[in-house]
Design an enzyme around this catalytic site. Structure first.
Site: not given
Ligand code: FES
Length: 145
Positions: A33, A35, A59, A103
Site C-alpha cells: 500500500c 504506507d 491511510c 495497518c
Molecule cells: Fe496500508 Fe493502511 S492501507 S497501512
C-alpha cells in the site's frame, strides 16, 4: 465502516510528532500500500517509556492505529510494550475492517523496530524481541474474498 474510536483517533491523533534525540526510532512500511510509519521512543534509565511520538505517512486506519499504539505503550515498561500487539491495538479501537488489519500490524512492527533500535544503541538484548522486518507485507496473508 469505522468505529467511533477509529474516527476519533484519526481526526484527533494523540502523540503525533517526533522526539529529538529519541532513545529509539523505528520506521516500517508496507510495500503493497506504500504506507510508512515511524515511532520515536524516549526510554528512561529504568526501562520505562517516558514519551512516545509517531509520524505516519499513510491511510486513516494507519494514523488511528499509530495513535492508539502510542497511548498503549506510554508509561509502560519495555516488556509491557512488547505485549502490545496489533490485536490489542485493534481491540482498543473496537475493531477494524478486515482489509485494514495490516495497518495495525504496521503499528506493532513500528514499536518493535523502535525498541530494536534502542537495544542496538545501548548494546542490550531485549528478551522476546526479534529483528523487525522492513516491509510488513512480506508476512501478510492474501485477504480472502
Ligand atoms: Fe496500508 Fe493502511 S492501507 S497501512
Amino acid at each position: 465502516m469505522y468505529t467511533e474510536k477509529v474516527m476519533d483517533h484519526f481526526t484527533n491523533p494523540r502523540n503525533m510528532g517526533e522526539i529529538e534525540n529519541a532513545s529509539g526510532v523505528g520506521t516500517v512500511g508496507n510495500a503493497k500500500c506504500g504506507d510508512i510509519m515511524r515511532m520515536y521512543l524516549d526510554i528512561d534509565e529504568n526501562g520505562v517509556i517516558r514519551d512516545v511520538k509517531f509520524k505516519t505517512f499513510g491511510c486513516g486506519a494507519a494514523v488511528a492505529t499509530s495513535s492508539m499504539a502510542t497511548e498503549l505503550v506510554k508509561g509502560k515498561t519495555i516488556q509491557e510494550a512488547l505485549k502490545v500487539t496489533n490485536k490489542s491495538v485493534m481491540e482498543a479501537l473496537e475493531g477494524l475492517p478486515p482489509v485494514k488489519v495490516h495497518c495495525s500490524l504496521l503499528a506493532e512492527e513500528a514499536i518493535h523496530a523502535a525498541l530494536w533500535d534502542y537495544a542496538q544503541k545501548n548494546n542490550i538484548k531485549i528478551e522476546g524481541l526479534s529483528k523487525p522486518k522492513d516491509d510488513i507485507s512480506e508476512e501478510e496473508q492474501e485477504p480472502e474474498y
